[in-house]
Design a protein around this motif. Sequence first.
Motif, PDB file in Angstrom:
ATOM      1  N   VAL B 218       0.829  -1.207   0.000  1.00  0.00           N
ATOM      2  CA  VAL B 218       0.000   0.000   0.000  1.00  0.00           C
ATOM      3  C   VAL B 218       0.867   1.262   0.000  1.00  0.00           C
ATOM      4  O   VAL B 218       0.770   2.082  -0.908  1.00  0.00           O
ATOM      5  N   VAL B 219       1.706   1.420   1.002  1.00  0.00           N
ATOM      6  CA  VAL B 219       2.427   2.688   1.122  1.00  0.00           C
ATOM      7  C   VAL B 219       3.690   2.530   1.988  1.00  0.00           C
ATOM      8  O   VAL B 219       3.754   1.660   2.857  1.00  0.00           O
ATOM      9  N   ILE B 220       4.702   3.345   1.681  1.00  0.00           N
ATOM     10  CA  ILE B 220       5.872   3.475   2.565  1.00  0.00           C
ATOM     11  C   ILE B 220       6.055   4.960   2.848  1.00  0.00           C
ATOM     12  O   ILE B 220       5.880   5.782   1.955  1.00  0.00           O
ATOM     13  N   THR B 221       6.387   5.290   4.086  1.00  0.00           N
ATOM     14  CA  THR B 221       6.700   6.695   4.361  1.00  0.00           C
ATOM     15  C   THR B 221       8.103   6.814   4.970  1.00  0.00           C
ATOM     16  O   THR B 221       8.563   5.920   5.665  1.00  0.00           O
ATOM     17  N   TYR B 222       8.755   7.928   4.644  1.00  0.00           N
ATOM     18  CA  TYR B 222      10.081   8.223   5.169  1.00  0.00           C
ATOM     19  C   TYR B 222      10.088   9.625   5.754  1.00  0.00           C
ATOM     20  O   TYR B 222       9.370  10.496   5.279  1.00  0.00           O
ATOM     21  N   ARG B 223      10.940   9.812   6.780  1.00  0.00           N
ATOM     22  CA  ARG B 223      11.166  11.154   7.294  1.00  0.00           C
ATOM     23  C   ARG B 223      12.585  11.561   6.981  1.00  0.00           C
ATOM     24  O   ARG B 223      13.467  10.724   6.884  1.00  0.00           O
ATOM     25  N   LYS B 224      12.763  12.856   6.907  1.00  0.00           N
ATOM     26  CA  LYS B 224      14.089  13.411   6.686  1.00  0.00           C
ATOM     27  C   LYS B 224      15.022  12.982   7.823  1.00  0.00           C
ATOM     28  O   LYS B 224      14.627  12.956   8.985  1.00  0.00           O
ATOM     29  N   ASN B 225      16.266  12.630   7.487  1.00  0.00           N
ATOM     30  CA  ASN B 225      17.280  12.334   8.497  1.00  0.00           C
ATOM     31  C   ASN B 225      17.894  13.664   8.923  1.00  0.00           C
ATOM     32  O   ASN B 225      18.658  14.275   8.179  1.00  0.00           O
ATOM     33  N   GLU B 226      17.543  14.121  10.136  1.00  0.00           N
ATOM     34  CA  GLU B 226      17.979  15.454  10.587  1.00  0.00           C
ATOM     35  C   GLU B 226      19.503  15.526  10.736  1.00  0.00           C
ATOM     36  O   GLU B 226      20.072  16.603  10.740  1.00  0.00           O
ATOM     37  N   HIS B 227      20.126  14.354  10.918  1.00  0.00           N
ATOM     38  CA  HIS B 227      21.584  14.369  11.141  1.00  0.00           C
ATOM     39  C   HIS B 227      22.335  13.897   9.918  1.00  0.00           C
ATOM     40  O   HIS B 227      23.428  13.354  10.035  1.00  0.00           O
ATOM     41  N   TYR B 228      21.745  14.051   8.742  1.00  0.00           N
ATOM     42  CA  TYR B 228      22.412  13.547   7.541  1.00  0.00           C
ATOM     43  C   TYR B 228      23.709  14.303   7.305  1.00  0.00           C
ATOM     44  O   TYR B 228      23.779  15.515   7.499  1.00  0.00           O
ATOM     45  N   TRP B 229      24.725  13.550   6.858  1.00  0.00           N
ATOM     46  CA  TRP B 229      26.071  14.114   6.800  1.00  0.00           C
ATOM     47  C   TRP B 229      26.346  14.975   5.571  1.00  0.00           C
ATOM     48  O   TRP B 229      27.259  15.791   5.563  1.00  0.00           O
ATOM     49  N   GLU B 230      25.550  14.831   4.504  1.00  0.00           N
ATOM     50  CA  GLU B 230      25.882  15.535   3.264  1.00  0.00           C
ATOM     51  C   GLU B 230      25.351  16.975   3.287  1.00  0.00           C
ATOM     52  O   GLU B 230      24.257  17.216   3.799  1.00  0.00           O
ATOM     53  N   LYS B 231      26.121  17.892   2.711  1.00  0.00           N
ATOM     54  CA  LYS B 231      25.684  19.292   2.654  1.00  0.00           C
ATOM     55  C   LYS B 231      25.730  19.773   1.201  1.00  0.00           C
ATOM     56  O   LYS B 231      26.456  19.211   0.388  1.00  0.00           O
ATOM     57  N   ASP B 232      24.937  20.812   0.915  1.00  0.00           N
ATOM     58  CA  ASP B 232      25.002  21.339  -0.452  1.00  0.00           C
ATOM     59  C   ASP B 232      26.200  22.275  -0.592  1.00  0.00           C
ATOM     60  O   ASP B 232      26.931  22.509   0.373  1.00  0.00           O
ATOM     61  N   SER B 233      26.388  22.844  -1.794  1.00  0.00           N
ATOM     62  CA  SER B 233      27.595  23.648  -2.027  1.00  0.00           C
ATOM     63  C   SER B 233      27.645  24.882  -1.133  1.00  0.00           C
ATOM     64  O   SER B 233      28.710  25.401  -0.826  1.00  0.00           O
TER      65      SER B 233
END
Lengths: 352, 546
Positions: B218-233
């Motif tokens: 039926v469905v999968i949900t995800y939340r943002k990983n607040e501690h994600y290591w990647e950053k934009d430029s």
Amino acid sequence: MLPFLFRKVLNSFLVLLGVVGIVFVLFFVLLPADPARLTMGQRSDAKSLENIRKELYLDKPVYLQFLFYLNDLSPLAIHGNTKEDIEKYDYTKLFSISNQNNVVLKAPYLRRSYQSKKEVSSMLLDAFPGTFILAGLAIFFATVFGILFGIIAALKKGTWVDTSVIFTSVLGISAPSFFAGILIAYVFGFLLRNYTGLSIVSPMWDYDPFQGRHLILKSLILPVFTLSIRPLAIIVQITRSAMLDVLSQDYIRTAYAKGLSKKAVVWKHALRNALNPVITSVSGWFAELLAGSFFIEYIFGWKGIGKITVDALNKFDFPVVMGSVLFTAFIFIVMNILVDVMYGIVDPRIKK
Amino acid sequence: MDPKQMHNCIQKYKSLLFIWIVLHTLCACSSFHNDKKIFRLNQVQGVESLDPAFAKNLNIMWHVHTLYNRLIEYDENRQVRPSLAMSWELSADRKTYTFHLRSDVYFHDNDAFPNGKGRRMIAKDVVYSFARILDEKTASPGAWIFHDRVDTIAPFIAIDDSTFQLNMLRPFNPMLGILSMQYASIVPQEVVEKWGKDFRAHPCGTGAFMFQDWEEGVVITYRKNEHYWEKDSAGNSLPYIDGIKATFIDSKATEFLLFMQGDLDFMNGIDVSFKDQVLTKNGTLKPDFQGKIALQKHAYLNVEYLGILQIDSLNPQKTLLQKKIRQAINYGFDRKKLVTYLRNNIGVAANAGFIPIGLPGFDSSLVKGYTFQPEKARQLIDEVKKEFGQIPTITLLSNDNYSDRCNFIASQLNALGLPIQVEIMQPSLLREQMSLSKASFFWGTWIADYPDAESYLTMFYGKNTAPPNYTRFKNETYDRLYEQCLEEADEQKKIALYQQMDRIIIEEAPCVPLFYDEVMHFLNKRVRNFKTNSLNMIELKSVQLK
């Protein structure tokens, strides 16, 4: 009653055994498919395939696979006493027959899906509530309105009311559910969406990453209505003809003669006797709907037994197919026993 | 109205009032209202597992990609770029890779960790993850990525927390490509062991999004990983959106209607029945849809082809063993027309080799493929007829979804005197027949596992069985070149070898390349910064929603 039930249960057990045998032969003897290959991606090698075959017991000769499967299924079985087996089967030990093996009692183990590795029993249990609610509501709706319209048509026989009820029910019988489903979803869920507030897809639960699960009751409206069209139409016809038959009997005339009101005659004397064929039909339909209504589930995005079974068939996912076939057979058996008991209640003559 | 009248009125319309209340209650439980930015998409195929060890198809790969990271990855321009590994080097004997890992990467929070807090990802996790793929108890369909490639005694070594070493049996160029595959995602041992086989539904990775809920089918949900290591430029934390909701409605037509209603932000490809309503014959949006939705196209590393089984003893359709017939099939139909009319110009006619556009090694001037030359095809067919007499009808196996191309090809070849009939099979059965080398002439498709032409050329390496060598092609020169290219250190020389092999495939014609595919992504107006890539991976890290 008890010996009757005992005989029924024994019969059912043999039926289930027969079902297991037939599905097994279909899958492993007649079909040319190798399920292990179907669990792989586009690229693989012989060694990965070998690992998978071993894990799915496909490296064993067919008769051994069958015996292993029966052993897994049987509540009284022989299993090893390793930690892995204890976790897998969750059994109660009766006695040991060797250092490694025990005779045990357990719930039937339906294995894990080849494709998803999820336990088949939990797949079925996940899908069943959806199917049950859908089928239950549809059959309830169909029975109540079917009997009501059937009686009205019988009482007003030959008038325009009768003709239009019959006409509508013939229309209902002739509309296949996949056609009616698409039409209803498109008209009420897409074209008239702004007025009905309904959607073309109606899953029972809606999910939000932050607010979690949320029941959407209005989702039931379109699938339940679509699913009930055919049983409703048939119940109308059966009730009508049974009522006409009963209403022409002598005892109905007697009932009128002794001064009973029309209401009492129709509801108490006529209907009760006319219900037998209706019960047979309702129970048959209910069992069929419980076995899953693939098209309705597919069109409305409803999670149920039908969708799981068809998906599994497409991917040759043997444990899931076997699990759902057994489950369906079990439902039919239970329904049959229930109906036999109900006949006795509605018509005391049958008790003997 | 006096109370009695009111009472009568209520009595009279009791049932209507009841229905109104019920309907009102039903409608009150409508959808969610919040200001979170949730990306909504649908996947027709559904997913069977969220365990990287079982990431065998594009759908599962996409979910694994969302939840996990690998040591390295490929960017939109098909260049290797660091991910969990900041840098790496290859030893002088070209048999050992040493990876230097990031020290600021944490797993998602999970009960299996002390206090439920995600712990730091270290080199031991890499060792565990890779060994798990190889472990026969895992029975991973991806075990092939390391079989016969990595050292048998000490393949994976954690030198310290942030240094990981991979030892190979012999130099193997595509190893970096392999490490970019989802099978090679890094998983934490504690969580895998806590859940056992049910890790499939309790994923825990280091990716940009964290698992929230999954109602299977039926469905999968995800939340943002607040501690994600990647950053934009600019140094801002990724991802920008708050969450993802992926539904699994099986009907592509329903998906389209939902997309048009604005209930979905993204749609991959389009239902055949709506294709002509939305797209022009040139593959652009029709005026009615311009401004309402956006369309992104990108070369997709996917080739559709017809395969011809090359083993004498297994192929009952002996005519197909004649090279002239195989070449005649290649010359005898118009690929451009096929792409224009059956695909609304999505994709490029395969007039070069088997290596598709977008991969280093593709060069239509150096590898000349087949074009539509009916006269030449007819001449080849006649030559075979003269030698062997009448040609019996050839059966082409296809599945229902792709029968249109097969019928088109069959009718063009029939007109040239080569009798071909199309037989439709259930998709899984067709794949099964192909794997067992029982399909002598079949429709197939091949998606690159990683952006390296080797991923295509391996399909014709004689020592490979099916899969991937579905045609069971065997050619000594080709096999020698293939082995050479796996170890060739010089990039230019390697590419020249690729092209040499591609020319052999074209000359011997064990397959009929139809077209090089294109990805077609439809986007809701509110989606910004969505980048389509050649592996058709849905990348939501840098997506923004208005």
